[in-house]
Design a protein around this motif. Structure first.
Motif: not given
Length: 124
Positions: A17, A19-21, A48, A67-70
């Motif tokens: 995972d 944030v900026d995959h 995304d 991609q994850v938000s945290e």
């Protein structure tokens, strides 16, 4: 009688995972010599969507970057072990977490998003 597999599961892929995959996929491609795997139909997936990367020699596992938000906040419960040159990985943007010492004989680094991994000296 039906032939049952020896184990209830088999390893398929590794997923990380980020944030900026997109950037992390590129970083690991540079670190491992991997390349992005294109879509089977040749289309460009939305930015995304997960990014699959593969070993062009076919030796290593398929790795997906999701991609994850945290951001990562605690120690990994699972990590990659690689053989390689820690100084070159640091020059690519890894962070040194621990050098070899009397307790461990490998370097512990973190990728640009903080995911820990161990770097072992090549053998032979």
């Amino acid at each position: 009688m039906t032939d049952l597999p020896a184990a209830p599961a088999r390893f398929k892929d590794l997923c990380l995972d980020a944030v900026d995959h997109q950037s992390l996929a590129d970083w690991w491609c540079a670190a491992l010599g991997y390349v992005r795997r294109g879509a089977p139909d040749g289309t460009e997936p939305p930015s995304d969507w997960p990014v699959p990367v593969v070993d062009p020699d076919g030796a290593g596992p398929l790795i997906w970057f999701n991609q994850v938000s945290e951001p990562k906040t605690t120690k990994n419960r699972m990590h990659l072990d690689v053989t390689g040159d820690p100084e070159r990985l640091l020059a690519l943007g890894a962070t040194l977490l621990r050098r070899p010492d009397e307790d461990v004989h490998w370097h512990v680094l973190a990728d640009p998003e903080g995911n820990e991994f161990c770097v072992f000296a090549p053998t032979g």
